[in-house]
Design a protein around this motif. Sequence first.
Motif, PDB file in Angstrom:
ATOM      1  N   ILE A  93       0.863  -1.180   0.000  1.00 26.47           N
ATOM      2  CA  ILE A  93       0.000   0.000   0.000  1.00 26.47           C
ATOM      3  C   ILE A  93       0.898   1.227   0.000  1.00 26.47           C
ATOM      4  O   ILE A  93       1.830   1.323   0.800  1.00 26.47           O
ATOM      5  CB  ILE A  93      -0.911   0.011   1.234  1.00 26.47           C
ATOM      6  CG1 ILE A  93      -1.906  -1.152   1.167  1.00 26.47           C
ATOM      7  CG2 ILE A  93      -1.656   1.342   1.356  1.00 26.47           C
ATOM      8  CD1 ILE A  93      -2.715  -1.319   2.429  1.00 26.47           C
ATOM      9  N   ASP A  94       0.625   2.168  -0.899  1.00 25.96           N
ATOM     10  CA  ASP A  94       1.451   3.376  -1.000  1.00 25.96           C
ATOM     11  C   ASP A  94       0.583   4.536  -1.466  1.00 25.96           C
ATOM     12  O   ASP A  94      -0.206   4.390  -2.401  1.00 25.96           O
ATOM     13  CB  ASP A  94       2.592   3.140  -1.992  1.00 25.96           C
ATOM     14  CG  ASP A  94       3.509   4.343  -2.140  1.00 25.96           C
ATOM     15  OD1 ASP A  94       3.472   5.230  -1.272  1.00 25.96           O
ATOM     16  OD2 ASP A  94       4.269   4.383  -3.127  1.00 25.96           O
ATOM     17  N   ARG A 120      -3.513  -0.908   8.737  1.00 27.69           N
ATOM     18  CA  ARG A 120      -3.772  -1.559   7.443  1.00 27.69           C
ATOM     19  C   ARG A 120      -2.486  -1.678   6.612  1.00 27.69           C
ATOM     20  O   ARG A 120      -2.206  -2.727   6.021  1.00 27.69           O
ATOM     21  CB  ARG A 120      -4.835  -0.768   6.686  1.00 27.69           C
ATOM     22  CG  ARG A 120      -5.178  -1.294   5.300  1.00 27.69           C
ATOM     23  CD  ARG A 120      -6.445  -0.630   4.782  1.00 27.69           C
ATOM     24  NE  ARG A 120      -6.542  -0.669   3.344  1.00 27.69           N
ATOM     25  CZ  ARG A 120      -6.162   0.319   2.537  1.00 27.69           C
ATOM     26  NH1 ARG A 120      -5.670   1.429   3.055  1.00 27.69           N
ATOM     27  NH2 ARG A 120      -6.293   0.219   1.232  1.00 27.69           N
ATOM     28  N   SER A 121      -1.694  -0.615   6.585  1.00 25.06           N
ATOM     29  CA  SER A 121      -0.456  -0.647   5.816  1.00 25.06           C
ATOM     30  C   SER A 121       0.564  -1.598   6.430  1.00 25.06           C
ATOM     31  O   SER A 121       1.269  -2.313   5.716  1.00 25.06           O
ATOM     32  CB  SER A 121       0.136   0.764   5.712  1.00 25.06           C
ATOM     33  OG  SER A 121      -0.669   1.572   4.887  1.00 25.06           O
ATOM     34  N   ASN A 125       2.121  -4.301   4.121  1.00 23.88           N
ATOM     35  CA  ASN A 125       3.509  -4.051   3.721  1.00 23.88           C
ATOM     36  C   ASN A 125       4.519  -4.811   4.555  1.00 23.88           C
ATOM     37  O   ASN A 125       5.592  -5.183   4.056  1.00 23.88           O
ATOM     38  CB  ASN A 125       3.812  -2.551   3.813  1.00 23.88           C
ATOM     39  CG  ASN A 125       2.921  -1.720   2.907  1.00 23.88           C
ATOM     40  OD1 ASN A 125       2.084  -2.251   2.179  1.00 23.88           O
ATOM     41  ND2 ASN A 125       3.087  -0.418   2.955  1.00 23.88           N
ATOM     42  N   ASP A 178       2.246   5.928   7.473  1.00 26.22           N
ATOM     43  CA  ASP A 178       1.994   4.486   7.326  1.00 26.22           C
ATOM     44  C   ASP A 178       2.990   3.833   6.375  1.00 26.22           C
ATOM     45  O   ASP A 178       3.482   2.727   6.627  1.00 26.22           O
ATOM     46  CB  ASP A 178       0.554   4.230   6.872  1.00 26.22           C
ATOM     47  CG  ASP A 178       0.282   4.739   5.465  1.00 26.22           C
ATOM     48  OD1 ASP A 178       0.716   5.860   5.135  1.00 26.22           O
ATOM     49  OD2 ASP A 178      -0.385   4.017   4.697  1.00 26.22           O
ATOM     50  N   TYR A 179       3.312   4.519   5.275  1.00 30.26           N
ATOM     51  CA  TYR A 179       4.237   3.961   4.300  1.00 30.26           C
ATOM     52  C   TYR A 179       5.657   3.930   4.851  1.00 30.26           C
ATOM     53  O   TYR A 179       6.368   2.927   4.713  1.00 30.26           O
ATOM     54  CB  TYR A 179       4.187   4.790   3.011  1.00 30.26           C
ATOM     55  CG  TYR A 179       4.994   4.211   1.877  1.00 30.26           C
ATOM     56  CD1 TYR A 179       4.568   3.054   1.227  1.00 30.26           C
ATOM     57  CD2 TYR A 179       6.165   4.815   1.442  1.00 30.26           C
ATOM     58  CE1 TYR A 179       5.313   2.521   0.180  1.00 30.26           C
ATOM     59  CE2 TYR A 179       6.898   4.291   0.398  1.00 30.26           C
ATOM     60  CZ  TYR A 179       6.474   3.143  -0.232  1.00 30.26           C
ATOM     61  OH  TYR A 179       7.199   2.613  -1.266  1.00 30.26           O
ATOM     62  N   SER A 182       5.928   1.193   7.627  1.00 28.88           N
ATOM     63  CA  SER A 182       5.806  -0.191   7.169  1.00 28.88           C
ATOM     64  C   SER A 182       6.883  -0.585   6.167  1.00 28.88           C
ATOM     65  O   SER A 182       7.196  -1.778   6.026  1.00 28.88           O
ATOM     66  CB  SER A 182       4.422  -0.429   6.562  1.00 28.88           C
ATOM     67  OG  SER A 182       4.175   0.459   5.484  1.00 28.88           O
TER      68      SER A 182
END
Length: 268
Positions: A93-94, A120-121, A125, A178-179, A182
């Motif tokens: 996810i990104d 979620r990420s 990830n 988040d990115y 992860s």
Amino acid sequence: MQKLKGKTILFTGAFGLIGKEICTHYMNEGARVAWADIRIDYDTVAWLQTHFNEADFIVVEMDITNEQQVADGIAKIVAHFGTLDILVNNAAIDAKFDKTGMSQVNQSRFENYPLDLLRRSVEVNLTGTIIVTQAACRQMLDQGYGNIINVASTYSVVAPNQDLYDFGQGTQNYKPIDYIASKSFIPNFTRYIATFYAKNNIRCNAVVPHGIFNNHDEAFLTNFAKLSPLQRMANREELRGPFTLLASDESTYMTGSVLMVDGGWTAW
């Protein structure tokens, strides 16, 4: 000469920007490829059916956070090809800042960023990457060899320069936590797997791409050029060489490497 002739490759996130480019290139280099993704792009599948022998590819619907689905998918791939030589961990996810993705970016500052999006990420990830790698390693141990390529990010090595996402329109955008959270585990996860399985003839390396041009608007491209030593984004074709190197026998003495393909972004 086809550098990957006869090799079988599982590529997660196969129908994304990087996935479609590299999977197609791998097949042109003679590889047999399992195109795995949570969502299947049937237009791409139809194109593959007209350009390649159907014995040389398989399409697998795979949610990498679902252990049973991953195990079933790998069993299907091994039944089809006989082996699993290479795993490419690409699914993630990104938040994308191209014209298509901008509307989906959560613009919250760090202190207000929703924790459900973070969880979620991390689930995809980080945990999902581990789930697929565990399943692939079990197969690779059985067959006595294997090769894993992880897809990292410059934001697993350095922090985002948030000025990149200020387009002078009165609203500051942010690359979200988040990115970064992860993806930051990927370089050290790569070293962990490389050293853990070195005696088992399983290699593991990572590619670190940065921004890939995909219909970005001029404000983003102008900001990017100011912050990049090469003063431009990558063209997707420029990832072919690094991914082919790590998948080929030309990199047999490489393991635990984190290969920067970022136009010098992390050199500043």
